[in-house]
Design a protein around this motif. Sequence first.
Motif, mmCIF file in Angstrom:
data_model
loop_
_atom_site.group_PDB
_atom_site.id
_atom_site.type_symbol
_atom_site.label_atom_id
_atom_site.label_comp_id
_atom_site.label_asym_id
_atom_site.label_seq_id
_atom_site.Cartn_x
_atom_site.Cartn_y
_atom_site.Cartn_z
ATOM 1 N N ILE A 76 37.476 22.622 14.267
ATOM 2 C CA ILE A 76 37.830 21.882 13.050
ATOM 3 C C ILE A 76 38.405 20.508 13.360
ATOM 4 O O ILE A 76 39.240 20.352 14.253
ATOM 5 C CB ILE A 76 38.880 22.679 12.244
ATOM 6 N N ALA A 77 37.955 19.525 12.582
ATOM 7 C CA ALA A 77 38.578 18.191 12.615
ATOM 8 C C ALA A 77 38.531 17.625 11.200
ATOM 9 O O ALA A 77 37.584 17.862 10.448
ATOM 10 C CB ALA A 77 37.853 17.264 13.585
ATOM 11 N N GLY A 78 39.574 16.883 10.850
ATOM 12 C CA GLY A 78 39.620 16.322 9.504
ATOM 13 C C GLY A 78 40.808 15.414 9.295
ATOM 14 O O GLY A 78 41.313 14.800 10.246
ATOM 15 N N VAL A 79 41.259 15.334 8.056
ATOM 16 C CA VAL A 79 42.326 14.405 7.665
ATOM 17 C C VAL A 79 43.462 15.211 7.027
ATOM 18 O O VAL A 79 43.217 16.106 6.208
ATOM 19 C CB VAL A 79 41.801 13.365 6.659
ATOM 20 N N VAL A 80 44.702 14.893 7.391
ATOM 21 C CA VAL A 80 45.852 15.579 6.799
ATOM 22 C C VAL A 80 45.972 15.174 5.336
ATOM 23 O O VAL A 80 46.119 14.001 5.012
ATOM 24 C CB VAL A 80 47.148 15.237 7.563
ATOM 25 N N ASP A 81 45.902 16.163 4.447
ATOM 26 C CA ASP A 81 45.973 15.920 3.001
ATOM 27 C C ASP A 81 47.383 16.091 2.447
ATOM 28 O O ASP A 81 47.796 15.382 1.530
ATOM 29 C CB ASP A 81 45.023 16.881 2.264
ATOM 30 N N GLU A 82 48.101 17.080 3.010
ATOM 31 C CA GLU A 82 49.429 17.395 2.484
ATOM 32 C C GLU A 82 50.223 18.113 3.576
ATOM 33 O O GLU A 82 49.649 18.806 4.418
ATOM 34 C CB GLU A 82 49.298 18.289 1.245
ATOM 35 N N VAL A 83 51.539 17.949 3.560
ATOM 36 C CA VAL A 83 52.387 18.597 4.568
ATOM 37 C C VAL A 83 53.507 19.366 3.887
ATOM 38 O O VAL A 83 53.912 19.069 2.755
ATOM 39 C CB VAL A 83 52.977 17.563 5.547
ATOM 40 N N GLY A 84 54.027 20.371 4.602
ATOM 41 C CA GLY A 84 55.171 21.124 4.116
ATOM 42 C C GLY A 84 56.444 20.300 4.236
ATOM 43 O O GLY A 84 56.471 19.247 4.890
ATOM 44 N N PRO A 85 57.558 20.777 3.653
ATOM 45 C CA PRO A 85 58.805 20.010 3.639
ATOM 46 C C PRO A 85 59.422 19.781 5.017
ATOM 47 O O PRO A 85 60.254 18.870 5.173
ATOM 48 C CB PRO A 85 59.726 20.867 2.757
ATOM 49 N N ASP A 86 59.023 20.571 6.028
ATOM 50 C CA ASP A 86 59.580 20.409 7.373
ATOM 51 C C ASP A 86 58.750 19.477 8.260
ATOM 52 O O ASP A 86 59.024 19.341 9.458
ATOM 53 C CB ASP A 86 59.690 21.777 8.059
ATOM 54 N N VAL A 87 57.744 18.834 7.674
ATOM 55 C CA VAL A 87 56.836 17.965 8.433
ATOM 56 C C VAL A 87 57.000 16.529 7.938
ATOM 57 O O VAL A 87 57.077 16.297 6.723
ATOM 58 C CB VAL A 87 55.366 18.414 8.254
ATOM 59 N N PRO A 88 57.061 15.543 8.850
ATOM 60 C CA PRO A 88 57.186 14.149 8.422
ATOM 61 C C PRO A 88 56.076 13.742 7.452
ATOM 62 O O PRO A 88 54.898 13.995 7.698
ATOM 63 C CB PRO A 88 57.085 13.358 9.734
ATOM 64 N N ALA A 89 56.451 13.099 6.344
ATOM 65 C CA ALA A 89 55.486 12.743 5.301
ATOM 66 C C ALA A 89 54.460 11.722 5.778
ATOM 67 O O ALA A 89 53.355 11.653 5.243
ATOM 68 C CB ALA A 89 56.233 12.210 4.076
ATOM 69 N N ASN A 90 54.816 10.942 6.807
ATOM 70 C CA ASN A 90 53.887 9.906 7.279
ATOM 71 C C ASN A 90 52.691 10.478 8.031
ATOM 72 O O ASN A 90 51.810 9.734 8.461
ATOM 73 C CB ASN A 90 54.619 8.868 8.139
ATOM 74 N N LEU A 91 52.644 11.813 8.201
ATOM 75 C CA LEU A 91 51.479 12.437 8.820
ATOM 76 C C LEU A 91 50.291 12.489 7.852
ATOM 77 O O LEU A 91 49.141 12.594 8.274
ATOM 78 C CB LEU A 91 51.834 13.853 9.283
ATOM 79 N N VAL A 92 50.566 12.397 6.570
ATOM 80 C CA VAL A 92 49.507 12.432 5.563
ATOM 81 C C VAL A 92 48.551 11.254 5.785
ATOM 82 O O VAL A 92 48.983 10.110 5.968
ATOM 83 C CB VAL A 92 50.093 12.384 4.140
ATOM 84 N N GLY A 93 47.257 11.560 5.808
ATOM 85 C CA GLY A 93 46.240 10.536 6.031
ATOM 86 C C GLY A 93 45.803 10.418 7.478
ATOM 87 O O GLY A 93 44.815 9.731 7.773
ATOM 88 N N ALA A 94 46.508 11.098 8.398
ATOM 89 C CA ALA A 94 46.155 11.020 9.815
ATOM 90 C C ALA A 94 44.902 11.837 10.109
ATOM 91 O O ALA A 94 44.711 12.931 9.566
ATOM 92 C CB ALA A 94 47.315 11.524 10.667
ATOM 93 N N LYS A 95 44.046 11.300 10.967
ATOM 94 C CA LYS A 95 42.837 12.005 11.394
ATOM 95 C C LYS A 95 43.175 12.874 12.601
ATOM 96 O O LYS A 95 43.686 12.370 13.612
ATOM 97 C CB LYS A 95 41.736 11.013 11.744
ATOM 98 N N LYS A 96 42.886 14.168 12.509
ATOM 99 C CA LYS A 96 43.307 15.102 13.542
ATOM 100 C C LYS A 96 42.229 16.154 13.844
ATOM 101 O O LYS A 96 41.480 16.561 12.963
ATOM 102 C CB LYS A 96 44.569 15.851 13.100
ATOM 103 N N ALA A 97 42.199 16.587 15.100
ATOM 104 C CA ALA A 97 41.484 17.804 15.461
ATOM 105 C C ALA A 97 42.494 18.942 15.405
ATOM 106 O O ALA A 97 43.691 18.735 15.605
ATOM 107 C CB ALA A 97 40.893 17.681 16.865
ATOM 108 N N VAL A 98 42.004 20.155 15.126
ATOM 109 C CA VAL A 98 42.893 21.295 14.914
ATOM 110 C C VAL A 98 42.704 22.317 16.039
ATOM 111 O O VAL A 98 41.614 22.877 16.198
ATOM 112 C CB VAL A 98 42.630 21.961 13.555
ATOM 113 N N PHE A 99 43.769 22.587 16.785
ATOM 114 C CA PHE A 99 43.743 23.648 17.793
ATOM 115 C C PHE A 99 43.852 24.988 17.066
ATOM 116 O O PHE A 99 44.835 25.245 16.372
ATOM 117 C CB PHE A 99 44.909 23.476 18.771
ATOM 118 N N PRO A 100 42.832 25.874 17.212
ATOM 119 C CA PRO A 100 42.802 27.086 16.381
ATOM 120 C C PRO A 100 43.394 28.339 17.015
ATOM 121 O O PRO A 100 43.586 29.339 16.323
ATOM 122 C CB PRO A 100 41.305 27.281 16.157
#
Length: 352
Positions: A76-100
């Motif tokens: 999986i690879a994609g774009v961060v759409d939303e984060v939980g309250p314990d995650v920095p908000a500036n991660l939203v919009g970042a392009k990431k690969a996902v370690f499964p």
Amino acid sequence: MALMRRQSLVKFDAPLCETIVDTPKPKGAEVLVRIERCGLCHSDLHIQDGYADLGGGKKLDTTRGMTLPFTLGHEIAGVVDEVGPDVPANLVGAKKAVFPWIGCGQCRDCANGDENLCAKQRFLGVSIDGGFATHVLVPDAKYLLDYDPLPVNQAATLMCSGVTAYGALKRLVDRPRQRNLLLIGLGGVGMMGLSFAQAMFKQPITVADLSPAARESALKNGAAGAYDPAEPDVIKRILKETEGGFDEVVDFAGNEKSMAFAVAVAARGGKIVVSGLMGGQFTLPMVQWVYKRMTIEGFMVGTLTEAQELMALARAGKIKPTPMREEPMGDVQKWIDELRAGKVVGRIVLKN
């Protein structure tokens, strides 16, 4: 609430179907990723079947603990759409690969960094919903990897076929006997292995596969030689041409015939790493094992650290891209059928 579309397993040993649900809301350290690409893996076929082949007519039930409908897909690879309250908000919009290959986070294996060995694992697309969908919920932001400047399709495939091939080859690095290396099986993982081996080893890389098209592709992509395991007297020819066989072998097929071939062409003192999961049963006379002083090691997927190592190599331009083709996510069942029939060379990557 926005809706999430999924290509779901609704019945074992049956085609995937589209299902539509509410898009999940991330909690705590969770991250919601909008999926751009997801690779198709041979493991997806085993999960769809509901069993793994143990040989001798025996099957390993893989349905235990799974709730249907279930979403396959773990490259999986994609774009961060939303984060939980314990995650920095500036991660939203970042392009990431996902370690499964995510573990429970509590056991001894997880504490050692070996989450891929966790008995209570939370593998995406294997035990919790994965990437044949518009979105995936990732348990923690630490499993997201930067992939720029790589193409998004290459980044996705590094998370399974990539880290599996890299980890298997890593088990052969720095051995004292390194005259030559043989890779058996040129599916998506095997072709990745050919690419990585050229960056990781100095010795010539030889391949073996039943498919003429796969052998031809491997030769065009840097293989020093290619063998057809079904050719008459091929083992005798290999032993002569290699002066006793191969010091290092990786079996990316993992079936009875591929392992018999691997053992036959391994040199004395050689090592075989088995990474394929096609299934079956393998037997070896004890005298032959001891006489040849062979080492045989099983290997399945890598750790988060190994995924990070591989991503760093790829981002630095040290790894050649491997053959892959992109197809619409909605056509995933068509390509599962093609892969099952042995008609795919390289990797199929599904796109949203």
